[in-house]
Write a protein that holds these residues in place. Structure first.
Motif: not given
Length: 396
Positions: A30-47
Protein backbone atom coordinates in the motif's frame (compact mmCIF):
# COMPACT_ATOMS: atom_id res chain seq x y z
CA UNK A 1 5.37 4.98 1.52
CA UNK A 2 3.80 8.33 0.83
CA UNK A 3 3.66 10.09 -2.55
CA UNK A 4 3.26 13.81 -2.00
CA UNK A 5 2.04 15.40 -5.21
CA UNK A 6 1.95 18.94 -3.87
CA UNK A 7 -0.35 20.99 -6.08
CA UNK A 8 0.25 18.75 -9.14
CA UNK A 9 -3.01 17.41 -10.57
CA UNK A 10 -3.63 14.28 -12.61
CA UNK A 11 -4.45 16.45 -15.60
CA UNK A 12 -0.86 17.73 -15.29
CA UNK A 13 0.87 14.34 -15.14
CA UNK A 14 0.60 13.39 -11.45
CA UNK A 15 -0.07 9.77 -12.46
CA UNK A 16 3.56 9.44 -13.52
CA UNK A 17 4.80 9.96 -9.94
CA UNK A 18 2.23 7.55 -8.53
CA UNK A 19 3.06 4.96 -11.16
CA UNK A 20 6.74 5.27 -10.31
CA UNK A 21 6.02 4.68 -6.65
CA UNK A 22 3.91 1.58 -7.35
CA UNK A 23 6.38 0.05 -9.82
CA UNK A 24 8.73 -1.74 -7.39
CA UNK A 25 5.99 -2.79 -4.93
CA UNK A 26 4.51 -6.25 -4.65
CA UNK A 27 0.78 -6.82 -5.18
CA UNK A 28 -0.99 -6.04 -1.90
CA UNK A 29 1.51 -3.38 -0.79
CA UNK A 30 0.00 0.00 0.00
CA UNK A 31 1.08 3.56 -0.71
CA UNK A 32 -0.46 6.80 0.50
CA UNK A 33 -1.14 9.71 -1.85
CA UNK A 34 -1.08 13.29 -0.52
CA UNK A 35 -1.69 16.49 -2.44
CA UNK A 36 -3.52 19.79 -2.62
CA UNK A 37 -5.58 19.27 -5.79
CA UNK A 38 -9.26 19.31 -4.71
CA UNK A 39 -10.12 16.57 -7.20
CA UNK A 40 -7.14 14.39 -6.28
CA UNK A 41 -9.02 11.58 -4.55
CA UNK A 42 -11.49 11.18 -7.39
CA UNK A 43 -8.74 11.21 -10.04
CA UNK A 44 -6.67 8.64 -8.15
CA UNK A 45 -9.66 6.32 -7.88
CA UNK A 46 -10.48 6.57 -11.58
CA UNK A 47 -6.86 6.01 -12.61
CA UNK A 48 -6.41 3.04 -10.25
CA UNK A 49 -9.61 1.42 -11.44
CA UNK A 50 -8.30 1.57 -15.01
CA UNK A 51 -4.92 0.16 -13.97
CA UNK A 52 -6.23 -2.62 -11.73
CA UNK A 53 -5.16 -1.10 -8.38
CA UNK A 54 -7.45 -0.66 -5.37
CA UNK A 55 -8.11 2.49 -3.33
CA UNK A 56 -9.62 3.59 -0.06
CA UNK A 57 -10.22 7.08 1.21
CA UNK A 58 -7.95 8.19 4.05
CA UNK A 59 -9.20 9.10 7.51
CA UNK A 60 -8.91 12.62 8.85
CA UNK A 61 -6.04 11.60 11.10
CA UNK A 62 -3.85 10.15 8.32
CA UNK A 63 -1.40 13.09 8.34
CA UNK A 64 -2.39 14.72 5.03
CA UNK A 65 -2.88 11.50 3.08
CA UNK A 66 -5.95 11.75 0.84
CA UNK A 67 -6.09 8.26 -0.66
CA UNK A 68 -4.51 4.90 0.07
CA UNK A 69 -3.61 2.81 -3.00
CA UNK A 70 -3.15 -0.96 -2.81
CA UNK A 71 -1.02 -2.26 -5.59
CA UNK A 72 -2.85 -4.67 -7.88
CA UNK A 73 -1.36 -7.13 -10.34
CA UNK A 74 -3.33 -6.39 -13.48
CA UNK A 75 -0.42 -4.49 -15.01
CA UNK A 76 1.88 -7.38 -14.12
CA UNK A 77 -0.49 -9.92 -15.68
CA UNK A 78 -0.67 -7.74 -18.75
CA UNK A 79 3.01 -8.36 -19.44
CA UNK A 80 3.20 -11.90 -18.05
CA UNK A 81 2.95 -13.46 -21.50
CA UNK A 82 4.79 -10.69 -23.31
CA UNK A 83 7.79 -11.64 -25.45
CA UNK A 84 10.76 -9.84 -26.86
CA UNK A 85 10.70 -9.03 -30.55
CA UNK A 86 13.97 -10.84 -30.98
CA UNK A 87 16.68 -10.58 -28.37
CA UNK A 88 16.84 -7.83 -25.74
CA UNK A 89 19.16 -5.98 -28.11
CA UNK A 90 18.13 -4.57 -31.51
CA UNK A 91 20.77 -6.94 -32.93
CA UNK A 92 18.73 -9.97 -31.84
CA UNK A 93 17.38 -11.05 -35.24
CA UNK A 94 15.20 -14.15 -35.38
CA UNK A 95 14.65 -16.38 -38.39
CA UNK A 96 10.85 -16.17 -38.53
CA UNK A 97 9.25 -13.24 -36.68
CA UNK A 98 5.53 -13.82 -36.03
CA UNK A 99 2.94 -11.59 -37.66
CA UNK A 100 1.58 -10.39 -34.31
CA UNK A 101 4.83 -8.57 -33.58
CA UNK A 102 3.59 -6.12 -36.18
CA UNK A 103 5.59 -2.91 -36.26
CA UNK A 104 7.18 -3.44 -32.84
CA UNK A 105 10.78 -2.28 -32.68
CA UNK A 106 13.22 -5.17 -32.75
CA UNK A 107 14.17 -5.99 -29.18
CA UNK A 108 11.03 -4.39 -27.70
CA UNK A 109 8.81 -6.14 -25.15
CA UNK A 110 5.65 -6.86 -27.12
CA UNK A 111 2.34 -6.64 -25.31
CA UNK A 112 0.13 -9.63 -26.23
CA UNK A 113 -2.67 -8.95 -28.66
CA UNK A 114 -2.83 -6.38 -31.38
CA UNK A 115 -3.28 -6.74 -35.13
CA UNK A 116 -0.97 -8.96 -37.18
CA UNK A 117 0.98 -7.35 -39.99
CA UNK A 118 0.43 -8.46 -43.57
CA UNK A 119 4.00 -9.34 -44.53
CA UNK A 120 4.38 -12.49 -46.59
CA UNK A 121 8.20 -12.12 -46.69
CA UNK A 122 8.61 -13.00 -43.02
CA UNK A 123 11.52 -15.42 -43.12
CA UNK A 124 15.14 -14.44 -42.75
CA UNK A 125 16.28 -16.82 -45.43
CA UNK A 126 13.92 -15.19 -47.95
CA UNK A 127 15.26 -11.64 -47.65
CA UNK A 128 18.46 -11.47 -45.64
CA UNK A 129 22.06 -10.74 -46.57
CA UNK A 130 24.77 -10.42 -43.94
CA UNK A 131 26.13 -7.50 -45.94
CA UNK A 132 22.83 -5.56 -45.65
CA UNK A 133 23.69 -3.47 -42.53
CA UNK A 134 27.05 -2.38 -43.97
CA UNK A 135 25.53 -1.64 -47.37
CA UNK A 136 22.83 0.48 -45.77
CA UNK A 137 25.42 2.44 -43.82
CA UNK A 138 27.32 3.01 -47.05
CA UNK A 139 24.13 3.98 -48.88
CA UNK A 140 23.11 6.47 -46.21
CA UNK A 141 26.55 8.08 -46.28
CA UNK A 142 26.69 8.19 -50.09
CA UNK A 143 23.47 10.04 -50.87
CA UNK A 144 23.93 12.97 -53.24
CA UNK A 145 21.87 15.95 -54.25
CA UNK A 146 21.16 16.17 -58.00
CA UNK A 147 21.04 19.96 -57.77
CA UNK A 148 24.62 20.27 -56.49
CA UNK A 149 26.39 17.02 -57.41
CA UNK A 150 26.01 17.67 -61.16
CA UNK A 151 27.48 20.77 -62.78
CA UNK A 152 24.35 21.57 -64.78
CA UNK A 153 25.82 24.85 -65.97
CA UNK A 154 28.80 23.13 -67.63
CA UNK A 155 28.99 23.89 -71.37
CA UNK A 156 26.95 21.52 -73.56
CA UNK A 157 27.35 22.56 -77.18
CA UNK A 158 26.84 19.49 -79.33
CA UNK A 159 25.84 19.16 -82.95
CA UNK A 160 22.12 18.30 -83.17
CA UNK A 161 22.68 14.66 -84.22
CA UNK A 162 24.97 13.97 -81.24
CA UNK A 163 22.58 15.71 -78.85
CA UNK A 164 19.72 13.57 -80.16
CA UNK A 165 21.81 10.46 -79.52
CA UNK A 166 22.42 11.57 -75.93
CA UNK A 167 18.71 12.30 -75.45
CA UNK A 168 17.76 8.85 -76.80
CA UNK A 169 20.17 7.11 -74.45
CA UNK A 170 18.88 9.18 -71.52
CA UNK A 171 15.29 8.30 -72.44
CA UNK A 172 16.22 4.62 -72.41
CA UNK A 173 17.89 5.00 -69.01
CA UNK A 174 14.82 6.72 -67.55
CA UNK A 175 12.58 3.89 -68.74
CA UNK A 176 14.77 1.24 -67.19
CA UNK A 177 15.35 3.14 -63.95
CA UNK A 178 11.60 3.51 -63.48
CA UNK A 179 11.34 -0.28 -63.51
CA UNK A 180 14.27 -0.47 -61.10
CA UNK A 181 12.38 1.92 -58.80
CA UNK A 182 9.07 0.04 -58.87
CA UNK A 183 10.52 -3.43 -58.15
CA UNK A 184 12.15 -2.66 -54.75
CA UNK A 185 9.23 -0.39 -53.82
CA UNK A 186 6.82 -3.30 -54.31
CA UNK A 187 9.00 -5.73 -52.39
CA UNK A 188 9.45 -3.24 -49.58
CA UNK A 189 5.82 -3.44 -48.46
CA UNK A 190 5.94 -7.24 -48.26
CA UNK A 191 8.92 -7.59 -45.91
CA UNK A 192 8.44 -8.05 -42.15
CA UNK A 193 9.75 -4.90 -40.38
CA UNK A 194 11.86 -7.14 -38.12
CA UNK A 195 14.35 -7.27 -41.00
CA UNK A 196 14.70 -3.52 -40.94
CA UNK A 197 18.17 -3.33 -42.50
CA UNK A 198 16.77 -4.88 -45.67
CA UNK A 199 13.84 -2.47 -45.56
CA UNK A 200 16.21 0.46 -45.12
CA UNK A 201 18.44 -0.70 -47.93
CA UNK A 202 15.57 -1.21 -50.37
CA UNK A 203 14.11 2.17 -49.40
CA UNK A 204 17.41 3.86 -50.22
CA UNK A 205 17.65 1.81 -53.41
CA UNK A 206 14.24 3.12 -54.48
CA UNK A 207 15.39 6.65 -53.59
CA UNK A 208 18.53 6.10 -55.68
CA UNK A 209 16.47 5.10 -58.68
CA UNK A 210 14.13 8.06 -58.22
CA UNK A 211 17.19 10.33 -58.25
CA UNK A 212 18.50 8.62 -61.39
CA UNK A 213 15.18 9.16 -63.13
CA UNK A 214 15.46 12.84 -62.23
CA UNK A 215 19.00 13.38 -63.47
CA UNK A 216 18.61 11.36 -66.67
CA UNK A 217 15.42 13.26 -67.49
CA UNK A 218 17.06 16.58 -66.69
CA UNK A 219 20.00 15.77 -68.97
CA UNK A 220 17.67 14.69 -71.77
CA UNK A 221 15.82 18.00 -71.63
CA UNK A 222 18.85 20.15 -70.85
CA UNK A 223 19.09 21.81 -74.26
CA UNK A 224 15.36 22.19 -74.80
CA UNK A 225 14.70 19.13 -76.94
CA UNK A 226 12.11 16.37 -76.58
CA UNK A 227 12.50 12.90 -75.12
CA UNK A 228 13.44 10.03 -77.41
CA UNK A 229 11.55 6.86 -78.35
CA UNK A 230 10.27 3.98 -76.21
CA UNK A 231 9.99 0.62 -77.94
CA UNK A 232 7.38 -2.07 -77.29
CA UNK A 233 10.13 -4.67 -76.87
CA UNK A 234 11.82 -2.57 -74.21
CA UNK A 235 8.64 -2.21 -72.22
CA UNK A 236 7.87 -5.91 -72.64
CA UNK A 237 11.26 -6.79 -71.22
CA UNK A 238 10.82 -4.53 -68.20
CA UNK A 239 7.27 -5.77 -67.59
CA UNK A 240 8.62 -9.26 -66.88
CA UNK A 241 10.58 -7.79 -63.94
CA UNK A 242 7.46 -6.22 -62.50
CA UNK A 243 5.55 -9.51 -62.68
CA UNK A 244 8.12 -11.57 -60.74
CA UNK A 245 6.59 -12.28 -57.27
CA UNK A 246 9.53 -14.13 -55.70
CA UNK A 247 11.89 -11.85 -53.74
CA UNK A 248 15.07 -13.73 -54.61
CA UNK A 249 14.15 -14.18 -58.28
CA UNK A 250 13.27 -10.49 -58.57
CA UNK A 251 16.59 -9.53 -56.95
CA UNK A 252 18.39 -11.90 -59.29
CA UNK A 253 16.80 -10.71 -62.52
CA UNK A 254 16.88 -7.02 -61.63
CA UNK A 255 20.02 -6.48 -59.56
CA UNK A 256 22.39 -9.29 -60.46
CA UNK A 257 21.69 -9.56 -64.19
CA UNK A 258 19.96 -6.31 -65.20
CA UNK A 259 21.66 -3.69 -63.04
CA UNK A 260 24.87 -5.66 -63.33
CA UNK A 261 24.71 -5.13 -67.10
CA UNK A 262 23.88 -1.48 -66.49
CA UNK A 263 27.18 -1.05 -64.66
CA UNK A 264 28.88 -1.74 -67.99
CA UNK A 265 26.48 0.54 -69.85
CA UNK A 266 27.08 3.45 -67.48
CA UNK A 267 30.83 2.91 -67.74
CA UNK A 268 30.46 3.00 -71.55
CA UNK A 269 28.50 6.27 -71.37
CA UNK A 270 31.05 7.77 -68.97
CA UNK A 271 33.88 6.77 -71.32
CA UNK A 272 32.18 8.07 -74.49
CA UNK A 273 30.21 11.02 -73.14
CA UNK A 274 30.44 14.01 -75.49
CA UNK A 275 29.92 16.54 -72.70
CA UNK A 276 30.70 16.86 -68.96
CA UNK A 277 27.07 16.72 -67.77
CA UNK A 278 26.42 13.40 -69.48
CA UNK A 279 29.64 12.05 -68.02
CA UNK A 280 28.73 13.17 -64.51
CA UNK A 281 25.21 11.74 -64.44
CA UNK A 282 26.50 8.37 -65.67
CA UNK A 283 29.30 8.34 -63.11
CA UNK A 284 27.11 9.30 -60.15
CA UNK A 285 24.43 6.76 -61.07
CA UNK A 286 27.01 4.01 -61.45
CA UNK A 287 28.22 4.28 -57.86
CA UNK A 288 24.64 3.71 -56.65
CA UNK A 289 24.02 0.82 -59.02
CA UNK A 290 27.16 -0.96 -57.82
CA UNK A 291 25.65 -1.06 -54.32
CA UNK A 292 22.39 -2.52 -55.64
CA UNK A 293 24.27 -5.26 -57.45
CA UNK A 294 26.31 -6.00 -54.32
CA UNK A 295 23.15 -6.55 -52.26
CA UNK A 296 21.61 -8.82 -54.88
CA UNK A 297 24.72 -11.00 -55.03
CA UNK A 298 25.13 -11.05 -51.23
CA UNK A 299 21.48 -12.00 -50.68
CA UNK A 300 21.62 -14.88 -53.16
CA UNK A 301 24.91 -16.11 -51.73
CA UNK A 302 23.28 -16.13 -48.28
CA UNK A 303 20.24 -17.99 -49.56
CA UNK A 304 22.40 -20.43 -51.48
CA UNK A 305 23.82 -21.70 -48.19
CA UNK A 306 20.27 -22.49 -47.02
CA UNK A 307 18.52 -23.65 -50.19
CA UNK A 308 20.06 -26.38 -52.32
CA UNK A 309 17.46 -25.81 -55.01
CA UNK A 310 18.45 -22.17 -55.50
CA UNK A 311 20.60 -22.59 -58.62
CA UNK A 312 17.87 -24.60 -60.33
CA UNK A 313 15.34 -21.90 -59.49
CA UNK A 314 17.64 -19.18 -60.82
CA UNK A 315 18.15 -21.10 -64.02
CA UNK A 316 14.40 -21.54 -64.34
CA UNK A 317 13.82 -17.80 -63.91
CA UNK A 318 16.28 -16.99 -66.71
CA UNK A 319 14.82 -19.58 -69.06
CA UNK A 320 11.23 -18.56 -68.36
CA UNK A 321 12.01 -14.88 -69.02
CA UNK A 322 13.86 -15.84 -72.20
CA UNK A 323 10.88 -17.84 -73.44
CA UNK A 324 8.54 -14.96 -72.65
CA UNK A 325 10.65 -12.50 -74.63
CA UNK A 326 11.84 -14.80 -77.42
CA UNK A 327 9.60 -13.17 -80.02
CA UNK A 328 10.33 -9.58 -78.95
CA UNK A 329 12.53 -7.34 -81.04
CA UNK A 330 15.15 -6.86 -78.36
CA UNK A 331 17.02 -3.62 -77.85
CA UNK A 332 15.39 -0.50 -79.27
CA UNK A 333 17.22 0.14 -82.55
CA UNK A 334 17.27 3.86 -81.80
CA UNK A 335 19.16 3.15 -78.59
CA UNK A 336 21.67 0.86 -80.29
CA UNK A 337 22.35 3.41 -83.03
CA UNK A 338 22.68 6.22 -80.51
CA UNK A 339 25.30 4.27 -78.56
CA UNK A 340 27.19 3.74 -81.81
CA UNK A 341 27.07 7.47 -82.54
CA UNK A 342 28.33 8.34 -79.04
CA UNK A 343 31.26 5.97 -79.35
CA UNK A 344 31.98 7.07 -82.93
CA UNK A 345 32.36 10.73 -82.05
CA UNK A 346 32.26 11.73 -85.72
CA UNK A 347 30.19 11.30 -88.85
CA UNK A 348 32.63 9.33 -90.97
CA UNK A 349 32.66 5.69 -92.11
CA UNK A 350 35.73 5.08 -89.95
CA UNK A 351 34.08 6.66 -86.95
CA UNK A 352 30.86 4.66 -87.31
CA UNK A 353 32.87 1.47 -87.74
CA UNK A 354 34.75 2.29 -84.55
CA UNK A 355 31.51 3.11 -82.70
CA UNK A 356 29.84 -0.10 -83.86
CA UNK A 357 32.80 -2.14 -82.66
CA UNK A 358 32.68 -0.32 -79.31
CA UNK A 359 29.02 -1.26 -78.79
CA UNK A 360 29.78 -4.86 -79.66
CA UNK A 361 32.59 -4.74 -77.11
CA UNK A 362 30.12 -3.31 -74.58
CA UNK A 363 27.82 -6.27 -75.11
CA UNK A 364 30.77 -8.64 -74.68
CA UNK A 365 31.70 -6.90 -71.41
CA UNK A 366 28.11 -7.19 -70.20
CA UNK A 367 28.18 -10.90 -70.98
CA UNK A 368 31.50 -11.34 -69.19
CA UNK A 369 30.19 -9.49 -66.12
CA UNK A 370 27.03 -11.60 -65.97
CA UNK A 371 29.06 -14.79 -66.25
CA UNK A 372 31.34 -13.64 -63.45
CA UNK A 373 28.41 -12.97 -61.11
CA UNK A 374 26.74 -16.27 -62.03
CA UNK A 375 29.95 -18.14 -61.17
CA UNK A 376 30.06 -16.31 -57.82
CA UNK A 377 26.60 -17.68 -57.12
CA UNK A 378 27.81 -21.22 -57.75
CA UNK A 379 27.18 -21.96 -61.42
CA UNK A 380 29.91 -23.82 -63.35
CA UNK A 381 31.64 -21.66 -65.97
CA UNK A 382 30.03 -23.40 -68.95
CA UNK A 383 26.53 -23.11 -67.48
CA UNK A 384 27.14 -19.48 -66.55
CA UNK A 385 28.05 -18.74 -70.17
CA UNK A 386 24.94 -20.53 -71.42
CA UNK A 387 22.63 -18.66 -69.04
CA UNK A 388 24.22 -15.28 -69.67
CA UNK A 389 23.54 -15.71 -73.38
CA UNK A 390 19.83 -16.06 -72.60
CA UNK A 391 19.65 -12.66 -70.88
CA UNK A 392 17.38 -10.10 -72.51
CA UNK A 393 18.89 -8.13 -75.39
CA UNK A 394 17.35 -5.05 -73.80
CA UNK A 395 20.23 -5.06 -71.24
CA UNK A 396 18.03 -4.69 -68.12
Amino acid sequence: MIVDLGDLGFEQGAHILLQRALGPLRPGDEVGVAGLDPALAMHVEVWCRAKGHHTRRADDNDDGIRVWVTRGRADLDRWMHAERAGGPSPLGIVDAPPAHWGLAARGALVEPGGPPIAADLASRELVWADLAPALYANAAASQWDPATAIAWDAPVDLVPEIERAVVQVMTFLVENEQAALVVPARLLARIHPHFREVLQLLAVQAADEARHVEVFTRRALLTGGEMGTSSVSGRESLATLLREPDFSMASFLLSVLGEGSFLNLLTFIDRNAPDPVTRQVARMARQDEARHVAFGVAHLQHQGTLDRTLLGRLRGAIEQRHETLISSAGLNQDVFDSLVVLAAGEWTPAGIRRGYAAVQQLQAEMDEGRQHRLVRLGFPHDEAAELSALHTRNFM
